[in-house]
Enzyme design. Sequence first.
Site, PDB file in Angstrom:
ATOM      1  N   LYS A 206       0.786  -1.254  -0.058  1.00 53.15           N
ATOM      2  CA  LYS A 206      -0.027   0.088   0.004  1.00 53.15           C
ATOM      3  C   LYS A 206       0.777   1.196   0.103  1.00 53.15           C
ATOM      4  O   LYS A 206       0.727   2.212  -0.839  1.00 53.15           O
ATOM      5  CB  LYS A 206      -0.900  -0.104   1.404  1.00 53.15           C
ATOM      6  N   GLU A 212      10.537  -4.795   4.359  1.00 56.49           N
ATOM      7  CA  GLU A 212      10.618  -6.577   4.060  1.00 56.49           C
ATOM      8  C   GLU A 212      10.348  -6.617   2.451  1.00 56.49           C
ATOM      9  O   GLU A 212      10.891  -7.210   1.835  1.00 56.49           O
ATOM     10  CB  GLU A 212       9.813  -7.168   4.936  1.00 56.49           C
ATOM     11  N   GLY A 267      -4.945  -1.751   4.830  1.00 60.76           N
ATOM     12  CA  GLY A 267      -4.215  -2.838   4.503  1.00 60.76           C
ATOM     13  C   GLY A 267      -4.690  -4.134   4.596  1.00 60.76           C
ATOM     14  O   GLY A 267      -4.968  -4.971   3.678  1.00 60.76           O
ATOM     15  N   ARG A 268      -5.390  -4.353   5.977  1.00 62.67           N
ATOM     16  CA  ARG A 268      -5.969  -5.496   6.388  1.00 62.67           C
ATOM     17  C   ARG A 268      -7.349  -5.942   5.750  1.00 62.67           C
ATOM     18  O   ARG A 268      -8.173  -6.710   5.792  1.00 62.67           O
ATOM     19  CB  ARG A 268      -5.857  -5.838   7.692  1.00 62.67           C
ATOM     20  N   GLU A 353      -4.824  -6.658  14.791  1.00 64.31           N
ATOM     21  CA  GLU A 353      -4.245  -5.446  14.372  1.00 64.31           C
ATOM     22  C   GLU A 353      -5.385  -4.150  14.477  1.00 64.31           C
ATOM     23  O   GLU A 353      -4.899  -3.031  14.669  1.00 64.31           O
ATOM     24  CB  GLU A 353      -3.693  -5.404  13.043  1.00 64.31           C
ATOM     25  N   HIS A 384      -5.080 -32.850  17.783  1.00 70.60           N
ATOM     26  CA  HIS A 384      -3.882 -33.867  18.074  1.00 70.60           C
ATOM     27  C   HIS A 384      -2.617 -32.932  18.688  1.00 70.60           C
ATOM     28  O   HIS A 384      -1.574 -33.737  18.709  1.00 70.60           O
ATOM     29  CB  HIS A 384      -3.614 -34.912  17.139  1.00 70.60           C
ATOM     30  N   LYS A 512       9.561  -0.801  13.981  1.00 77.88           N
ATOM     31  CA  LYS A 512      10.178  -0.697  12.630  1.00 77.88           C
ATOM     32  C   LYS A 512      10.971   0.395  12.720  1.00 77.88           C
ATOM     33  O   LYS A 512      12.283   0.214  11.916  1.00 77.88           O
ATOM     34  CB  LYS A 512       8.908   0.095  11.735  1.00 77.88           C
TER      35      LYS A 512
END
Length: 551
Positions: A206, A212, A267-268, A353, A384, A512
């Site tokens: 965005k 990263e 973003g999400r 978030e 399990h 960050k």
Amino acid sequence: MHDLLQSSAWPALKARRDALLGTDLRTLFRTDPERARRMQASACGITLDYSKNLLCAESLALLLRLAAEADLPARTAALFAGAHLNATEDRAVLHMALRAPPGREWMVDGVDIAAEVHAVRRRMRAFAERLRDGTWLGHGGNPITDVVNIGIGGSDLGPAMVCEALRDQAHPRLRMHFVSNVDGVQIGDVLRGCRPETTLFIVASKTFTTQETLANARAARAWLIHHAGSAEAVARHFVAVSTSAAAVAAFGIDPANMFGFWDWVGGRFSLWSAIGLPIMVAIGPERFDALLAGAHAMDEHFRSAPLAANLPVLMALCGIWNVNFLELPSQLIAPYHQRLHRLPAYLQQLDMESNGKSVRLDGSAVPCPTSPILWGEQGINGQHAYFQLLHQGTQKVAVDFIGVLEPGRADEGLHRIAFANLVAQAEALMRGRTAAEAEGEMRAAGLPEERIRELLPHRVFGGNRPSNVLLLERLDPRTLGALIAAYEHRTFVQGAIWGVNSFDQWGVELGKQLAARVLDELDPATPAVASEAHDGSTRGLIERYRAQLAC
Ligand code: F6P
């Protein structure tokens, strides 16, 4: 803004909670044969059974009153009207506009955004079709076989989750890859399996400033240029998705190869925008449209259904009850379908978030817990691994079981086993096993009395542990779109009740900033880290890394 604890519903809910703690779910089911039928809601191919929550009709009515006292209907209307609900970033929140059919106005700051939304979608469609029919050629004249999405957070999790969920309907030639981790391992693995001349990279960010993503995109570009022998290849092998044409151009991707979106898309909440390009490439434009249509249908349900029959509202209120009144700190997401195994990771970002906040919109402290710790993976594997804790641990965990009725391509017999397990786990958590039942079972199995006495405390299950069951008629684009939108609106409703801004994420900033500084300090060419620059632990870690570089 509303004062949660001063609302008339809050103390009444606490009183109801105290009363309900004197009973249990088994009793509630036994004394009310209509409970399961009443505590259900259906919309858009999804049925929510919330009867296994420790709720009664009165506590539910109070939760609905709490929502009304938090002005939920007005806030929902403001959301859809394009109000700047993301106040700290002064932005509207209008991901719903991305999935609405053409012909409707969506106003943001006095401008109708619908035309732009559909114009970008048309460009995405044209590009996706060329990739799919093999007419978009790499620099050597070959059709694309591998599409690598480079992005993180909302620019990764949604597309990755949906591509995985719908992979039975994906294009047979195109292999989809997602790279988010910057450790060098993930991109290395992906690139080793790709041929440069047939690989297309989608750099999705965005902001187009995310460390990263840009670092991985640079690595991918270097790999391509190294093999192609020319930077000209970039134009045929890189496209970008972003809100910032300037940053995309500065990176070296031609803005003609960019698909834009807007600051009113969080973003999400962005998989419906150009961020969904990998989804459209994988499953095709028609199925992408169906995904949007399902989400739109859920939007319409959310904005128009009465609160008491409103699926996302009920999901949200069950969550508020479990977090704030039963004080359950965590929420497990347990999909009983392999294709939904990335859903918990996606919902982690959506929920934590958005609502992992301790300050309200007016800057005051939130007076109660907000987002639970959301976690999970595909349910059968969970059984399990950590389900022991769910059944007999000291902490109670609220569970969302997610099941699919139609087996799709799966063998029906195997699908049925998974479904049986979903039903049984929800029942076991609710019922538990009393001492009398455990004793009876052991006696029937012929165990000696002394052994029964020894084992009894270990074989009793307290039960009374809450869960929702969400049943999807089938796992198709439309129903999946509706499911995702239901969770989005659940997040919005909870944020509205807690009074937080569900659409910012200031909490990710500090890490960050510090990472950028530490990255410089790890460079052995820079002077040793000053003792006052960090605490002893942080400095020690930096020095350790520098020392191994020097070896
Ligand atoms: O660090 C968190 C975050 O800002 C998320 O909110 C976002 O989805 C992700 O990073 C990626 O951001 P971008 O799409 O700008 O690269």
